[in-house]
Write an enzyme that holds these catalytic residues in place. Structure first.
Site, PDB file in Angstrom:
ATOM      1  CB  SER A   1      28.164 -29.543 -32.906  1.00  0.00           C
ATOM      2  OG  SER A   1      29.522 -29.173 -32.751  1.00  0.00           O
TER       3      SER A   1
ATOM      4  CG  ASP B   1      32.501 -31.421 -30.337  1.00  0.00           C
ATOM      5  OD1 ASP B   1      33.388 -32.300 -30.944  1.00  0.00           O
ATOM      6  OD2 ASP B   1      31.948 -30.495 -30.776  1.00  0.00           O
TER       7      ASP B   1
ATOM      8  CG  ASP C   1      33.671 -29.654 -34.537  1.00  0.00           C
ATOM      9  OD1 ASP C   1      33.161 -30.125 -33.309  1.00  0.00           O
ATOM     10  OD2 ASP C   1      32.973 -28.792 -35.093  1.00  0.00           O
TER      11      ASP C   1
END
Lengths: 453, 452
Positions: free
Chosen positions: A102, A246, A250
């Site tokens: 992430s 990112d 998401d």
């Protein structure tokens, strides 16, 4: 006080995350995937990844573990995490794994694990899986049970965009031909975001950092202090809006037409308003999300539920109360269940453009309509064993407030609130303070920081 | 106990599901990546379904230790070995369990020159594997995967340099591919050079091989041998799954003992080779000595197993050695850089048939007859040293060799009693020039049986 220990590997209820190499090894990733395959059973499992350099290696290890458990692996390549989640649900797979850390720096990688509905595992599923992993209690498929690797690089992205666009008035957006800017951090959203904004929504698009073969050109987390290039691009090219993602696409951050990066809580509030204006219903956010959410929800007479921090917590509550929208302001997560119960930057982009097209307002005008709060976020390291003392000191320092202990300590007072919680991933305390007046916020924040000493 | 996993100097071999796991493969490949000098690593696999799983793990491990991976896909082991040389790779891995049943799989490791690791190298590899301390690189230095199609064609180029396909295409040959990689190579040979290989069991299959993939007289008779006469073929050949072993049958449909391959190739190669040594193991036919002597060659006998052969090869200069191999139909020739290669062996035998203008059955018939009996006895490992000592005392008149169990030689006959590397059984091999050595075999079997 000793320096906080480096947490180079974390295996816990949120999955597995670590620095690739010495810590997050191929054997570890494969074993974890085999535990996952054992848990979900021998059926289809979707695997995809973001663009970080270790993604390919870790994905091979994950595929190895899944195949060894007898799963039929469907490789979807480099795609946003929400795309994987939607695809898992769509094809009726047993589960999915996203190889992505992430917003973490490039030396990290991690596995995000999804159940057959494409949702994060709930708390109980996660602890069952972790027990399987620790016991090395894996299913080992025999030769004839091992399935060939399958792949689908086309359908998942298209399916994702179709779902998002079915929720907004795409024709109205296309007509407006918005002048948009995009910064995908060379992440998994790079190509899909261009297809989305330019091809599907007819934006006049200026994109930077949309080469998935290149390293992250900025800090991976989209924050005001990391989006200088995008803000500059918006100003220079006179864009109406700038979008930042990112690495696994998401999370979403927004730059308004003046080049100002919006507060993530305000982005969530704007999207929420766009959604509630179409379909009122319950809202779920975490405890540390701004009160601006309550104000916006109140405009539509909608109820706000608060949960502990963490996407899984928000999602679980959203399911329970059948919420129409939710999210976590602090991290740019927007969750809209009609697309999928997961954070999705594309849903956020679509609703903002839809709102702009419907109202004729600019981003800054829309943001100006939101009630103003003054917020301070901070973090302080703590030594293990001192947490309880610290929490009691916080409580004593803010007497008379309403105390919520669902996740750390949140104290709501007339002027505003403070929230103190231990991070799930690092030995630090996260602090959040919010009030209507900047001086109140500053006062409460310094009172908190002085306790940390 | 039937062993389902074997980790040894020969690499890693086991039954998928209850012996050889994903973790073993990743750990072993991580150790290999740590062991190798920097540089790319060549990878290939046979058609076993589990190969897809092991491939993923091996790629991850090699990448994590900083090696680019050149994946050749589904190819024979010799193709992998030649490719290592061609691209000057640091090494290579073949995923495949060659002549073992479908539920088995294995990783075989090759060094910079495309040759199996010798014992010193593979001991080092094991010493890295066991403490599980690997040299993982940071994220910027991870290796990348490159898929390389067309390596089979480059291998055919090598074969075309060595053999005259204008001549060989005259032969009609039936081949039982046993659902393995030989089908890919021979199909291409037919296309490229107009050869007439009639292939059976040529579809690539991951879990249900048409029959046990061993190369021996019994498996020849299962499907291949009965087809030869009706198809009016000049010969029949059978390959194991990764094509490093071969067995043959005559134009009359008779299965030939797998022991014949090495002596025939020695007969073919020794006259045209400066090197006069033939390296083989203690269980292989004594016909080899007879043939070698005819051409001024001599036989070096080493313990059974690929590892001993590789060590023996390393002990001589390459130009001293004509060929090496074993009675299983696995032969490596100097011309092919000492790579076990069933297809190159087949082409050499076809070349012999052409040069001698002899049908295969006549050629086989021209060699002295040796008769071999093989058997096995399950035995507790604890009793083996006593057995071997007393057995040697039982036959004091023969010449004893204790390099691998016990072999005793007389002028016209010998026996070899050795312990299997994969199962707790003792193998008895007994051979005599001419008639079957029934009496000798029975007395050895009886003696061994007393320890069971």
């Amino acid at each position: 006080m000793s320096a906080p220990r480096e947490h180079n590997l974390k295996i816990g209820v949120s999955g597995i995350r670590g620095v690739v190499g010495e810590f997050l090894t191929p054997a570890l990733a494969a074993a974890f995937a085999q535990a996952f395959g054992t848990y979900v059973g021998a059926g289809r499992v979707v695997v995809g990844r973001d663009t970080r350099p270790s993604g390919e290696m870790i994905q091979h290890a994950v595929c190895c573990g899944l195949l060894a458990a007898g799963c039929e692996v469907v490789d979807v390549g480099i795609v946003p995490t929400p795309t994987i989640q939607i695809y898992v649900e769509h094809i009726g797979a047993r589960g999915g794994i996203a190889v992505t850390a992430s917003h973490n720096p490039p030396e990290y990688n991690a596995l995000k694990l999804f159940n057959h509905e494409g949702l994060f595992f709930n708390h109980y599923e996660r602890s069952e899986l972790i027990d399987l992993y620790h016991q090395s209690d894996f299913y080992h498929a025999a030769n004839e049970e091992i399935r060939p690797l399958a792949s689908d690089y086309e359908a998942p992205g298209r399916l994702h965009l179709d779902r998002v666009l079915s929720q907004v008035n795409a024709a109205r957006i296309r007509e407006r031909r918005f002048r948009a800017a995009l910064d995908s951090v060379n992440g998994a959203g790079s190509l899909l975001s261009i297809a989305f904004l330019r091809d599907r929504l007819n934006c006049d698009l200026h994109a930077i950092a949309v080469d998935p073969t290149k390293p992250f050109p900025r800090v991976a987390e989209p924050r005001p202090d990391t989006l200088g290039d995008l803000a500059e691009l918006v100003r220079r090219e006179r864009r109406e809006i700038g979008f930042a993602q990112d690495p696994d696409a998401d999370r979403l951050a927004i730059v308004d037409e003046t080049g100002r990066v919006l507060d993530n809580d305000d982005v969530l509030a704007l999207v929420m308003e766009a959604v509630l204006a179409r379909q009122p219903g319950d809202v779920v956010v975490n405890l540390t999300t701004s009160s601006v959410i309550d104000d916006v929800a109140a405009r539509y007479n909608c109820r706000v539920w608060r949960t502990p921090v963490g996407e899984a917590n928000v999602v679980e509550r959203m399911r329970e109360v059948n919420a129409v929208i939710g999210g976590e302001g602090s991290n740019g997560g927007i969750i809209f269940p009609r697309v999928q119960l997961c954070r999705d930057s594309y849903t956020g982009m679509a609703f903002l453009l839809d709102r702009m097209a419907a109202t004729g307002c600019s981003v800054s005008q829309l943001a100006a309509l939101l009630p103003r709060y003054s917020r301070r976020l901070g973090k302080i390291p703590f030594e293990h064993g001192r947490l309880g003392t610290l929490m009691r000191a916080v409580e004593d320092a803010f007497p008379g407030g309403a105390v919520d202990r669902t996740d750390g300590l949140k104290i709501a007072m007339a002027a505003g609130w403070v929230h103190v919680r231990a991070s799930n991933t690092e030995p630090i305390l996260r602090l959040a303070v919010e009030s209507r007046r900047e001086q109140d916020t500053e006062e409460m924040f310094s009172r908190l920081m002085s306790l940390a000493g | 106990m039937r062993r389902a996993l074997r980790i040894s100097n020969a690499g890693l071999r086991g039954v998928i599901g209850n012996g050889l796991t994903a973790t073993h493969a990743i750990d072993f490949a991580s150790a290999f990546g740590t062991f190798l000098e920097p540089g790319p690593v060549v990878l290939g696999r046979d058609p076993r379904a589990s190969g897809a799983m092991l491939r993923e793990g091996v790629i991850a491990a090699l990448s994590a230790t900083g090696h680019d991976v050149v994946d050749l896909g589904m190819v024979s082991t010799p193709v992998i070995q030649h490719a290592i040389r061609r691209i000057e790779a640091a090494g290579g891995i073949s995923i495949g369990a060659s002549h073992n049943a479908a539920e088995w799989n294995a990783l075989k490791f090759f060094g910079r020159n495309g040759i199996y690791l010798n014992t010193a190298e593979s001991s080092e590899l094991l010493d890295i594997y066991h403490p599980r301390k690997y040299a993982f690189v940071t994220y910027e230095a991870l290796g990348r995967l490159r898929e390389e199609a067309g390596e089979i064609d480059r291998y055919l180029d090598l074969l075309a340099d060595a053999y005259d396909f204008d001549v060989l295409r005259r032969f009609r040959v039936v081949v039982d591919c046993c659902n393995g990689t030989s089908a890919l190579i021979l199909r291409r040979l037919n296309e490229r050079h107009g050869c007439r290989f009639v292939l059976i069991n040529e579809h690539i299959e991951g879990s249900q091989f048409a029959h046990e993939p061993a190369t021996n007289a019994r498996t020849l008779t299962l499907q291949l041998a009965p087809l030869i006469v009706p198809l009016e073929a000049h010969a029949g050949f059978l390959f194991d799954v990764d094509s490093d072993r071969v067995a043959l049958a005559t134009e009359r449909g008779d299965a030939v003992s797998e022991e014949m391959i090495l002596p025939m190739l020695a007969d073919h190669l020794l006259p045209r080779s400066a090197g006069k040594l033939v390296i083989t193991n203690l269980s292989t036919t004594a016909l080899l000595e007879e043939v070698a002597a005819r051409h001024g060659g001599s036989v070096v006998r080493v313990p059974v197993g690929r590892q001993a052969a590789m060590d023996a090869l390393a002990a001589y200069r390459p130009e001293q050695v004509a060929l090496a191999g074993e009675g299983t139909g696995a032969v490596m020739m100097a011309r092919f850089r000492f790579i076990y290669d069933g297809i190159a062996s087949m082409l050499a035998i076809l070349t012999m048939m052409h040069e001698r203008r002899q049908p295969l059955s006549e050629m086989i018939g021209s060699y002295s007859r040796y008769s071999m009996i093989k058997g096995e006895v399950p035995l507790n490992s604890r009793h083996i040293p006593a057995l071997l000592m007393r057995l040697q005392r039982e036959f004091p008149d023969g010449e004893a060799n204790v390099a691998d169990g016990l072999r005793i030689d007389w002028a016209d006959r010998w026996f070899h009693v050795r312990v299997s590397q994969t199962e707790p059984i003792v193998r008895i091999i007994c051979e005599q020039r001419g008639e079957t050595p029934r009496a000798l075999y029975d007395s050895v079997l009886d003696f061994v049986g007393r320890f069971a």
